[in-house]
Scaffold this motif. Sequence first.
Motif, short mmCIF file in Angstrom:
data_model
loop_
_atom_site.label_atom_id
_atom_site.label_comp_id
_atom_site.label_asym_id
_atom_site.label_seq_id
_atom_site.Cartn_x
_atom_site.Cartn_y
_atom_site.Cartn_z
N VAL A 115 0.75 -1.39 0.10
CA VAL A 115 0.01 0.09 -0.01
C VAL A 115 0.92 1.34 -0.05
O VAL A 115 1.93 1.20 0.19
CB VAL A 115 -0.91 0.02 1.19
N GLY A 116 0.34 2.24 -0.33
CA GLY A 116 0.86 3.62 -0.45
C GLY A 116 1.19 4.11 1.15
O GLY A 116 0.77 3.49 2.15
N SER A 117 1.81 5.35 1.19
CA SER A 117 1.96 6.01 2.32
C SER A 117 0.72 6.50 3.30
O SER A 117 0.77 6.55 4.38
CB SER A 117 2.92 7.20 2.21
N ASP A 118 -0.40 6.35 2.43
CA ASP A 118 -1.70 6.77 2.89
C ASP A 118 -2.50 5.47 3.30
O ASP A 118 -3.55 5.62 3.74
CB ASP A 118 -2.53 7.45 1.88
N GLY A 119 -1.68 4.22 2.91
CA GLY A 119 -2.64 3.14 3.34
C GLY A 119 -3.44 2.64 2.35
O GLY A 119 -3.99 1.72 2.47
N LEU A 120 -3.55 3.11 1.16
CA LEU A 120 -4.28 2.89 0.02
C LEU A 120 -3.55 1.77 -1.17
O LEU A 120 -2.42 1.99 -1.33
CB LEU A 120 -4.93 3.90 -0.64
N LEU A 121 -4.54 0.95 -1.62
CA LEU A 121 -3.96 0.08 -2.76
C LEU A 121 -3.95 0.80 -3.87
O LEU A 121 -4.84 1.55 -4.11
CB LEU A 121 -4.98 -1.31 -2.63
N ASP A 122 -3.05 0.59 -4.65
CA ASP A 122 -2.98 1.00 -5.95
C ASP A 122 -3.69 0.07 -7.04
O ASP A 122 -3.31 -0.95 -6.97
CB ASP A 122 -1.40 1.14 -6.27
N THR A 270 0.71 13.51 14.39
CA THR A 270 0.67 13.38 13.08
C THR A 270 -0.39 12.05 12.84
O THR A 270 -0.34 11.02 13.49
CB THR A 270 1.88 12.87 12.43
N VAL A 271 -1.35 12.17 11.97
CA VAL A 271 -2.35 11.03 11.85
C VAL A 271 -1.91 10.21 10.85
O VAL A 271 -1.02 10.65 9.86
CB VAL A 271 -3.66 11.56 11.11
N ASN A 272 -1.52 8.71 11.16
CA ASN A 272 -1.07 7.70 10.22
C ASN A 272 -2.19 7.32 9.18
O ASN A 272 -3.26 6.90 9.75
CB ASN A 272 -0.79 6.40 11.11
N GLY A 273 -1.79 7.48 8.03
CA GLY A 273 -2.97 6.89 6.92
C GLY A 273 -3.71 8.16 6.45
O GLY A 273 -3.58 9.13 7.04
N SER A 274 -4.43 7.81 5.22
CA SER A 274 -5.31 8.66 4.89
C SER A 274 -6.13 9.32 5.70
O SER A 274 -7.00 8.64 6.45
CB SER A 274 -6.08 8.10 3.67
N SER A 318 3.50 -2.69 14.85
CA SER A 318 2.43 -2.88 14.00
C SER A 318 3.05 -3.10 12.31
O SER A 318 3.78 -2.28 11.99
CB SER A 318 1.73 -1.52 13.80
N HIS A 319 2.72 -4.24 12.07
CA HIS A 319 3.06 -4.46 10.37
C HIS A 319 2.38 -3.63 9.50
O HIS A 319 2.63 -3.36 8.35
CB HIS A 319 2.44 -5.93 10.12
N VAL A 320 1.01 -3.06 9.95
CA VAL A 320 0.28 -2.32 9.23
C VAL A 320 1.05 -0.87 9.01
O VAL A 320 1.34 -0.33 7.85
CB VAL A 320 -1.13 -1.90 9.76
N LEU A 321 1.54 -0.32 9.99
CA LEU A 321 2.41 0.99 10.19
C LEU A 321 3.57 0.56 9.27
O LEU A 321 3.96 1.80 8.55
CB LEU A 321 2.59 1.55 11.50
N ARG A 322 4.07 -0.59 9.36
CA ARG A 322 5.37 -0.70 8.71
C ARG A 322 4.76 -0.62 7.11
O ARG A 322 5.94 -0.18 6.27
CB ARG A 322 5.90 -2.03 9.07
N THR A 323 3.87 -1.09 6.76
CA THR A 323 3.47 -1.07 5.28
C THR A 323 3.50 0.38 4.62
O THR A 323 3.34 0.58 3.54
CB THR A 323 2.03 -1.87 5.03
#
Length: 367
Positions: A115-122, A270-274, A318-323
């Motif tokens: 995923v991108g730095s915003d957490g969204l899939l391309d 800072t907010v993590n993700g979109s 968190s694996h999500v934050l690493r992504t």
Amino acid sequence: MIYLDYQATTPLAPEAKAAMLPWLENYANPHSPNRAGREAAAAIEHARAQVASGLPQAGDVIFTSGATEALNLALGGVVLPGRDEIVTVDSEHAAVLDTCEWLEGQGRTVRRMPVGSDGLLDLEQLRAAITSRTALVAVMLVNNEIGVIQPIHEIAAIAHQHGALMLCDAVQGFGRMAVPEGPDLIACCAHKIHGPKAIGALWVRDGVNLHPLIHGGGQERGLRSGTLSPMLCAGFGAAAAVAITRRQQDAVHVERLWSVALDALGPGWTVNGSTDQRYRGNLNIRREGLDAARLLSDLRGIAFSLGSACASGSGRPSHVLRTLGLGDGVARSSIRLGFGRYTTEDELADACRQITAAADVQSRWVA
């Protein structure tokens, strides 16, 4: 205690409790043909219809022990001739990622998308990853750690263009927003929408065939063996009915709470993700130099978390934050605040001010 861990679980709604209580004493087996059994079975079918009312039409609701079982049934139960691949996303819940890892050990191929730095899939990367051997594309609606909302309708359309099925983990979205049309399989559970724990469901689109994972009497549509609990099903159904009725009202309340939280926290976070494509009841934030684990220990009167409740005791970031491209140190400076229907503005503001004050104390000690 100020409770801000709604992604882990939610308070039981009074309507769900009221629906459950009669079944503490009415103990009939819903799979028995006698009158008491038929009454229990009728209660389950009523609950099934209540849950189904929040899902797309032209499908069936299969009750399970929770979303984890529902996701396992979908991932392991889909068998398409000539197709042995699964495509999923690095930021999925462990119930998907760990099941995919197990399936790899059984000879399946799994492709994991970044995923991108915003957490969204391309979506173009997803389109390129699906092959003629892809059986299933598995993507969650709302991320449990950062609240980011994926474009599920578009993802399902891409999967279908390639002849694959689409599985949506809708655990954090069901009852809080409209579940998009398109998926062939949808997992949800009760305790994220103010229902009881240990009850979930897999919605299966008409025409989609699954192989059962649990064998025995085949009580639940031939796909899940074991005696169903009328009490848990009734609680799930009532919670779903309330959530669907109150969906707009709850959404307005959550939107207001998001603003209250950010105002009370103040600058420095800072907010993590979109922040645009996001469920606003999930506020995952970080602060430079923060020891989030220490903060959690210092603020014992506030229930919040460092990420997924399923992995919070592992000690791993968190694996999500690493992504998102965040390093381990940055991930360890992040916390997740979850709020919703029963959270008041005053208690949320109070909690956020306490969080910032405790973080300020840490900063002074470091300095």
